[in-house]
Write a protein that holds these residues in place. Structure first.
Motif, short mmCIF file in Angstrom:
data_model
loop_
_atom_site.label_atom_id
_atom_site.label_comp_id
_atom_site.label_asym_id
_atom_site.label_seq_id
_atom_site.Cartn_x
_atom_site.Cartn_y
_atom_site.Cartn_z
N TYR A 62 0.82 -1.20 0.00
CA TYR A 62 0.00 0.00 0.00
C TYR A 62 0.86 1.26 0.00
CZ TYR A 62 -3.84 -3.05 1.54
OH TYR A 62 -4.79 -4.04 1.64
N LYS A 63 0.78 2.04 -1.07
CA LYS A 63 1.37 3.37 -1.09
C LYS A 63 0.37 4.41 -0.61
CE LYS A 63 4.70 2.34 -4.76
NZ LYS A 63 5.18 2.69 -6.13
N GLN A 64 -0.91 4.12 -0.79
CA GLN A 64 -1.98 4.99 -0.30
C GLN A 64 -2.85 4.17 0.64
OE1 GLN A 64 -4.08 7.20 -3.31
NE2 GLN A 64 -5.83 7.64 -2.00
N HIS A 65 -3.00 4.63 1.90
CA HIS A 65 -3.77 3.86 2.89
C HIS A 65 -4.44 4.85 3.85
CE1 HIS A 65 0.00 4.26 5.36
NE2 HIS A 65 0.58 4.05 4.18
N GLU A 66 -5.64 5.26 3.47
CA GLU A 66 -6.37 6.30 4.19
C GLU A 66 -7.51 5.75 5.06
OE1 GLU A 66 -5.95 9.55 0.52
OE2 GLU A 66 -7.83 8.44 0.84
N VAL A 67 -7.85 4.47 4.90
CA VAL A 67 -9.10 3.98 5.49
C VAL A 67 -8.85 2.96 6.59
CG1 VAL A 67 -11.38 3.01 5.01
CG2 VAL A 67 -10.22 4.38 3.27
N ASN A 68 -8.35 1.79 6.22
CA ASN A 68 -8.26 0.67 7.16
C ASN A 68 -6.85 0.18 7.44
OD1 ASN A 68 -11.16 0.25 7.47
ND2 ASN A 68 -11.12 -0.44 5.36
N VAL A 69 -5.92 0.45 6.56
CA VAL A 69 -4.56 -0.10 6.67
C VAL A 69 -3.62 0.98 7.21
CG1 VAL A 69 -2.65 -1.16 5.42
CG2 VAL A 69 -5.01 -1.73 4.81
N LEU A 70 -3.36 0.94 8.51
CA LEU A 70 -2.49 1.93 9.17
C LEU A 70 -2.78 3.35 8.67
CD1 LEU A 70 0.94 0.05 9.28
CD2 LEU A 70 -0.91 0.04 10.97
N PRO A 71 -4.02 3.81 8.78
CA PRO A 71 -4.38 5.12 8.21
C PRO A 71 -3.68 6.29 8.87
CG PRO A 71 -6.16 4.29 9.58
CD PRO A 71 -5.18 3.17 9.44
N ASN A 72 -3.18 6.13 10.08
CA ASN A 72 -2.50 7.23 10.78
C ASN A 72 -0.99 7.20 10.62
OD1 ASN A 72 -4.97 8.24 11.87
ND2 ASN A 72 -4.92 6.58 13.37
N SER A 73 -0.50 6.31 9.76
CA SER A 73 0.95 6.18 9.53
C SER A 73 1.29 6.62 8.12
CB SER A 73 1.42 4.74 9.75
OG SER A 73 1.16 4.33 11.09
N LYS A 74 2.48 7.17 7.94
CA LYS A 74 2.93 7.61 6.65
C LYS A 74 3.95 6.60 6.08
CE LYS A 74 0.70 11.53 6.92
NZ LYS A 74 -0.47 11.81 6.05
N GLY A 75 3.90 6.44 4.77
CA GLY A 75 4.89 5.60 4.12
C GLY A 75 4.32 4.34 3.52
N LEU A 76 5.21 3.45 3.13
CA LEU A 76 4.86 2.22 2.41
C LEU A 76 4.52 1.11 3.40
CD1 LEU A 76 4.79 0.83 -0.43
CD2 LEU A 76 7.13 0.08 0.06
N VAL A 77 3.31 0.55 3.26
CA VAL A 77 2.87 -0.56 4.09
C VAL A 77 2.82 -1.82 3.23
CG1 VAL A 77 1.01 -1.53 5.50
CG2 VAL A 77 1.50 0.92 5.59
N LYS A 78 3.38 -2.91 3.78
CA LYS A 78 3.28 -4.21 3.13
C LYS A 78 2.64 -5.19 4.11
CE LYS A 78 7.36 -3.73 0.14
NZ LYS A 78 8.67 -4.32 -0.23
#
Length: 266
Positions: free
Chosen positions: A86-102
């Motif tokens: 996830y490069k964009q994660h505004e809803v359910n996937v670490l929405p309060n964190s910035k950066g790349l989530v895998k």
């Protein structure tokens, strides 16, 4: 109806573990079996999908009230291996964190990284466990209608927006799947195309015990596989009027990428 689509999808998560190829404890009346077989004649069933080995695609999860989670998805069909970036994660996937989530889920074990660093908080792990299974289920749903514990009952025909449908109730045997309270679906088989392009479902977690929520689906043929690449979810307000909750888009789908379980390790 202002809860996150995360909770709406919870109903489908209960099904995501039911991926055995041989149907055990299944109950299907003759007409329902005919309709499911006609669908399999069109989409090829699980055997055809799983012959593609793996898939990758871009997935846009759009909660109309909250924003978008956009991921690069990769699955291996044998063993239900699921990976997402996830490069964009505004809803359910670490929405309060910035950066790349895998996220990954291999051998049933979820894992998460943020900017290539391991994340082990319960919130992050539970989210990965949930979405790795749910996203995989969404992609394969129409190929898995005869999973263990499924019960089908033909309900007759109905015309919706000028289209004639055969309706089939889909419920689950609690003894087989090990869950006392289960969701109920009403599948709408298009009499012309034999595809399910809409269904109703219940959501007991919200106190919705009747199948009144609506999912609408549009299909595309990717190579020789039919995939529901665009879906919309609707819910009724207190006056019984329906409004859209969100939309889900799968694009740039590619099968047979040669992924191994080690490739999808975090």
């Amino acid at each position: 109806m202002n809860k996150s689509i995360l909770y709406l999808l919870l109903s489908f998560f209960t099904l995501s573990g039911l991926f055995a190829f041989i149907a055990i404890g299944q109950e299907t009346d003759h007409k329902s079996k005919q309709l499911i077989n006609a669908l399999k004649d069109i989409n090829g069933g699980w055997q055809k999908l799983s012959s593609k080995k793996d898939v990758q695609f871009t997935y846009i999860y759009h909660d109309l009230a909250k924003g978008k989670d956009i991921s690069a998805e990769r699955y291996i069909f044998n063993g239900e291996v699921s990976w997402g970036e996830y490069k964009q994660h505004e809803v359910n996937v670490l929405p309060n964190s910035k950066g790349l989530v895998k996220q990954s889920k291999r051998n049933g074990i979820p894992a998460v990284t943020l900017n290539e660093e391991k994340v082990t908080t319960p919130e992050a792990i539970n989210s990965a466990d949930f979405f790795r299974s749910v996203n995989y289920f969404w992609f394969t749903m129409m190929y898995k209608l005869e999973d263990p514990g499924t019960i089908h009952e033909y309900l007759g025909q109905e015309i919706v927006n000028g289209v004639n449908y055969d309706k089939v109730s889909l419920t689950y045997d609690a003894k087989v799947i090990g869950k006392i309270v289960n969701d109920e679906f009403i599948l709408f088989f298009n009499t012309e195309t034999h595809l399910i392009d809409r269904f109703l479902f219940s959501l007991p977690a919200w106190g919705i015990n009747e199948p009144v929520l609506i999912m609408e689906l549009n299909y595309e043929k990717i190579e020789d596989i039919l995939i529901a690449t665009y879906r919309k979810v609707y819910a009724p307000n207190k006056n019984g009027e329906y409004f859209i909750l969100g939309e889900f888009i799968s694009r740039d789908i590619k099968f047979n990428n040669g992924y191994t379980i080690e490739d999808l390790k975090l």
